[in-house]
Motif scaffolding. Structure first.
Motif, PDB file in Angstrom:
ATOM      1  N   PRO A  62       0.838  -1.201   0.000  1.00  0.00           N
ATOM      2  CA  PRO A  62       0.000   0.000   0.000  1.00  0.00           C
ATOM      3  C   PRO A  62       0.874   1.252   0.000  1.00  0.00           C
ATOM      4  O   PRO A  62       1.958   1.267   0.567  1.00  0.00           O
ATOM      5  N   SER A  63       0.385   2.269  -0.634  1.00  0.00           N
ATOM      6  CA  SER A  63       1.159   3.501  -0.694  1.00  0.00           C
ATOM      7  C   SER A  63       1.059   4.225   0.645  1.00  0.00           C
ATOM      8  O   SER A  63       0.076   4.101   1.376  1.00  0.00           O
ATOM      9  N   ALA A  64       2.072   5.009   0.959  1.00  0.00           N
ATOM     10  CA  ALA A  64       2.087   5.745   2.210  1.00  0.00           C
ATOM     11  C   ALA A  64       1.046   6.866   2.149  1.00  0.00           C
ATOM     12  O   ALA A  64       0.837   7.460   1.099  1.00  0.00           O
ATOM     13  N   PRO A  65       0.399   7.127   3.272  1.00  0.00           N
ATOM     14  CA  PRO A  65      -0.595   8.224   3.244  1.00  0.00           C
ATOM     15  C   PRO A  65       0.089   9.557   3.023  1.00  0.00           C
ATOM     16  O   PRO A  65       1.159   9.821   3.567  1.00  0.00           O
ATOM     17  N   ARG A  66      -0.493  10.354   2.202  1.00  0.00           N
ATOM     18  CA  ARG A  66       0.069  11.665   1.894  1.00  0.00           C
ATOM     19  C   ARG A  66      -0.586  12.704   2.784  1.00  0.00           C
ATOM     20  O   ARG A  66      -1.807  12.793   2.846  1.00  0.00           O
ATOM     21  N   THR A  67       0.223  13.466   3.455  1.00  0.00           N
ATOM     22  CA  THR A  67      -0.301  14.525   4.325  1.00  0.00           C
ATOM     23  C   THR A  67       0.179  15.874   3.818  1.00  0.00           C
ATOM     24  O   THR A  67       1.213  15.980   3.173  1.00  0.00           O
ATOM     25  N   ALA A  68      -0.572  16.868   4.153  1.00  0.00           N
ATOM     26  CA  ALA A  68      -0.207  18.239   3.748  1.00  0.00           C
ATOM     27  C   ALA A  68       0.962  18.693   4.612  1.00  0.00           C
ATOM     28  O   ALA A  68       1.048  18.366   5.807  1.00  0.00           O
ATOM     29  N   PRO A  69       1.908  19.429   4.027  1.00  0.00           N
ATOM     30  CA  PRO A  69       3.026  19.924   4.833  1.00  0.00           C
ATOM     31  C   PRO A  69       2.545  20.924   5.886  1.00  0.00           C
ATOM     32  O   PRO A  69       1.636  21.729   5.632  1.00  0.00           O
ATOM     33  N   SER A  70       3.116  20.815   7.055  1.00  0.00           N
ATOM     34  CA  SER A  70       2.713  21.732   8.128  1.00  0.00           C
ATOM     35  C   SER A  70       3.474  23.051   7.977  1.00  0.00           C
ATOM     36  O   SER A  70       4.602  23.090   7.520  1.00  0.00           O
ATOM     37  N   ALA A  71       2.817  24.119   8.401  1.00  0.00           N
ATOM     38  CA  ALA A  71       3.406  25.451   8.250  1.00  0.00           C
ATOM     39  C   ALA A  71       4.217  25.858   9.440  1.00  0.00           C
ATOM     40  O   ALA A  71       4.244  25.429  10.467  1.00  0.00           O
TER      41      ALA A  71
END
Length: 70
Positions: free
Chosen positions: A61-70
């Motif tokens: 399974p592909s790794a979950p993609r998360t939005a970069p934190s600011a």
């Protein structure tokens, strides 16, 4: 016996050697037969590695993609 181990480890592609006629290498010098055996085993190993890599990428399974934190 030592030549059988690489042949079996690179199966199923290396098992195509069993389909070759028995007299195919009978007139060839020993060095040519050895070189063809080693080259065929190397090609079979590379083909198996590529196949296993592609299969692993499709299964894992592909790794979950998360939005970069600011």
């Amino acid at each position: 016996m030592a030549a059988v181990v690489p042949w079996l480890l690179t199966a199923p592609l290396s098992l195509l050697y069993t389909l070759l006629p028995d007299d195919m290498f009978s007139g060839a010098p020993t060095g040519v037969s050895t070189a063809l055996y080693l080259a065929g085993t190397a090609v079979a190993a590379m083909a198996n590695a590529v196949f296993m890599g592609v299969a692993l990428r499709r299964i894992r399974p592909s790794a979950p993609r998360t939005a970069p934190s600011a």
